[in-house]
Each structure stands twice: as structure tokens, then as C-alpha cells.
Design an enzyme around this catalytic site. Structure first.
Site, PDB file in Angstrom:
ATOM      1  N   HIS A   1      63.181  19.333  41.015  1.00 36.81           N
ATOM      2  CA  HIS A   1      63.457  19.752  40.288  1.00 36.81           C
ATOM      3  C   HIS A   1      63.754  20.707  39.098  1.00 36.81           C
ATOM      4  CE1 HIS A   1      61.970  15.733  38.692  1.00 36.81           C
ATOM      5  NE2 HIS A   1      62.389  15.496  39.615  1.00 36.81           N
TER       6      HIS A   1
ATOM      7  N   HIS B   1      68.625  19.161  35.523  1.00 37.72           N
ATOM      8  CA  HIS B   1      67.954  20.538  36.128  1.00 37.72           C
ATOM      9  C   HIS B   1      68.259  22.266  36.703  1.00 37.72           C
ATOM     10  CE1 HIS B   1      64.726  16.905  37.245  1.00 37.72           C
ATOM     11  NE2 HIS B   1      65.940  16.488  37.778  1.00 37.72           N
TER      12      HIS B   1
ATOM     13  N   THR C   1      42.283  29.774  45.537  1.00 44.18           N
ATOM     14  CA  THR C   1      42.521  29.424  44.495  1.00 44.18           C
ATOM     15  C   THR C   1      44.227  28.709  44.758  1.00 44.18           C
ATOM     16  OG1 THR C   1      42.721  30.083  42.769  1.00 44.18           O
ATOM     17  CG2 THR C   1      40.506  29.113  42.920  1.00 44.18           C
TER      18      THR C   1
ATOM     19  N   CYS D   1      46.112  32.023  48.280  1.00 42.94           N
ATOM     20  CA  CYS D   1      44.861  32.576  48.047  1.00 42.94           C
ATOM     21  C   CYS D   1      43.794  31.963  47.527  1.00 42.94           C
ATOM     22  CB  CYS D   1      44.672  33.295  46.870  1.00 42.94           C
ATOM     23  SG  CYS D   1      44.742  32.754  45.084  1.00 42.94           S
TER      24      CYS D   1
ATOM     25  N   ASP E   1      46.350  36.886  50.741  1.00 37.96           N
ATOM     26  CA  ASP E   1      44.934  37.616  50.860  1.00 37.96           C
ATOM     27  C   ASP E   1      43.404  36.722  51.722  1.00 37.96           C
ATOM     28  OD1 ASP E   1      43.374  35.242  49.667  1.00 37.96           O
ATOM     29  OD2 ASP E   1      42.724  37.008  47.547  1.00 37.96           O
ATOM     30  N   HIS E   2      42.912  37.261  51.870  1.00 34.10           N
ATOM     31  CA  HIS E   2      41.537  37.589  52.773  1.00 34.10           C
ATOM     32  C   HIS E   2      41.373  36.052  52.177  1.00 34.10           C
ATOM     33  CE1 HIS E   2      39.700  38.540  48.574  1.00 34.10           C
ATOM     34  NE2 HIS E   2      38.647  38.029  48.864  1.00 34.10           N
TER      35      HIS E   2
ATOM     36  N   GLY F   1      45.880  33.091  41.555  1.00 35.18           N
ATOM     37  CA  GLY F   1      46.548  34.425  40.780  1.00 35.18           C
ATOM     38  C   GLY F   1      47.484  34.528  41.543  1.00 35.18           C
TER      39      GLY F   1
HETATM   40  C1  RB5 Z   1      39.509  35.765  46.007  1.00 37.65           C
HETATM   41  O1  RB5 Z   1      38.223  35.557  45.809  1.00 37.65           O
HETATM   42  C2  RB5 Z   1      39.648  34.886  45.002  1.00 37.65           C
HETATM   43  O2  RB5 Z   1      39.633  35.654  43.752  1.00 37.65           O
HETATM   44  C3  RB5 Z   1      41.302  34.965  45.387  1.00 37.65           C
HETATM   45  O3  RB5 Z   1      40.889  34.402  46.517  1.00 37.65           O
HETATM   46  C4  RB5 Z   1      42.275  33.975  44.176  1.00 37.65           C
HETATM   47  O4  RB5 Z   1      41.547  32.423  44.160  1.00 37.65           O
HETATM   48  C5  RB5 Z   1      42.165  34.182  42.712  1.00 37.65           C
HETATM   49  O5  RB5 Z   1      43.312  33.407  42.169  1.00 37.65           O
END
Ligand code: RB5
Length: 142
Positions: free
Chosen positions: A97, A133, A66, A64, A7-8, A69
Site C-alpha cells: 500500500h 495507492h 523500539t 533501534c 544503534d546500540h 526513534g
Molecule cells: C536507546 O536507549 C533507545 O532510546 C533507542 O534505541 C530507541 O529505542 C529510540 O527510539
């Protein structure tokens, strides 16, 4: 063939990953996104997950902000074992594993140097296929 999606929030790190794959002459199919304009990570997780689950791509890389998501979304697709990794030990262990078939990373969590080492480790580590495994992976698939 490696399926790519972000994503962005993941886009800046994905550019670094693509530079590494180009340098290594590793083939990929990029499902986007292609800019830092805000978008929805499940859209890209779904495309990459289906490309891997359908056998069109051998593995996937999702990024993404983090990594959370996009990995949650990918793991909704049957046959997908997406592993969120922020260190090389986890990247190696999840291939050995769990036979993880998608690597997820957080662009706001780790820097490009570590991310590339994680990608390298993930792509180069084979599944152990040890019976203990294989039994556990089969239970996940059930
Ligand atoms: C986008 O702002 C952010 O929420 C997304 O990239 C991600 O971290 C979601 O889990």
C-alpha cells in the site's frame, strides 16, 4: 542492495538480520553501528535514508531499541517512507500500500524469529501500484 543501520539498542537484532541476509546471499551495505556502545540513532537513520533516497540502495533496514526513534529520524528525509513493523501483516501491507522503502524494527520489542519473518516479508512483497495507492503515495511525496 539493502542499506542497514542500527544503534546500540538495535545491534543485537541487527546481527541476526545480517546472518539471515548472508544465508540468503542478499547484498547489503552496513552503515553501523558495530557494537553495543551507546550511540545516537539519528546518525545511522540519516545515512541509511540518504542511501535509499539517492538510489544507491533499493531498500533499507533500521533497528533501534523500539524502532520508533530511528523511523522518525529516517522519515525526515525526502523520499523516505520508513515503516515501523512488529508483525508480518503490517510488513506486507506497507509494501503493497505505501511502497515503504525502509523497514524499521524494535530490538527490545520483538524477538529474532519474528524479526526475520518480517524482514523476509518486507523484502519479498512487491508494491501493488494500484491507482488508489499510487495516488496516496504521491500525496505523501507532495
Ligand atoms: C536507546 O536507549 C533507545 O532510546 C533507542 O534505541 C530507541 O529505542 C529510540 O527510539
Amino acid at each position: 542492495m539493502i542499506a542497514l543501520g542500527c544503534d546500540h539498542g538495535g545491534y543485537p537484532l541487527m546481527k541476526e538480520v545480517i546472518a539471515y541476509l548472508d544465508e540468503q546471499k542478499i547484498e547489503y551495505q552496513n552503515f553501523g553501528t558495530f557494537s553495543e556502545e551507546a550511540c545516537d540513532y539519528p546518525v545511522f537513520a540519516k545515512q541509511v535514508a540518504h542511501a535509499v533516497a539517492d538510489g544507491k540502495c533499493e531498500k533499507g533496514i533500521l533497528i533501534c531499541g523500539t524502532g520508533i526513534g530511528i523511523s522518525i529520524a529516517a522519515n525526515k528525509v525526502r523520499g523516505i517512507r520508513a515503516a515501523l513493523c512488529g508483525d508480518c501483516f503490517s510488513a506486507k501491507a506497507t509494501r503493497e500500500h505505501n511502497d515503504a522503502n525502509i523497514l524499521a524494527m524494535g530490538a527490545r520489542v520483538i524477538g529474532p524469529g519474528l524479526a526475520i519473518e518480517i524482514v523476509k516479508t518486507f523484502l519479498e512483497t512487491p508494491y501493488s501500484n494500484a491507482p488508489r495507492h499510487a495516488n496516496r503515495v504521491a500525496q505523501i511525496e507532495d
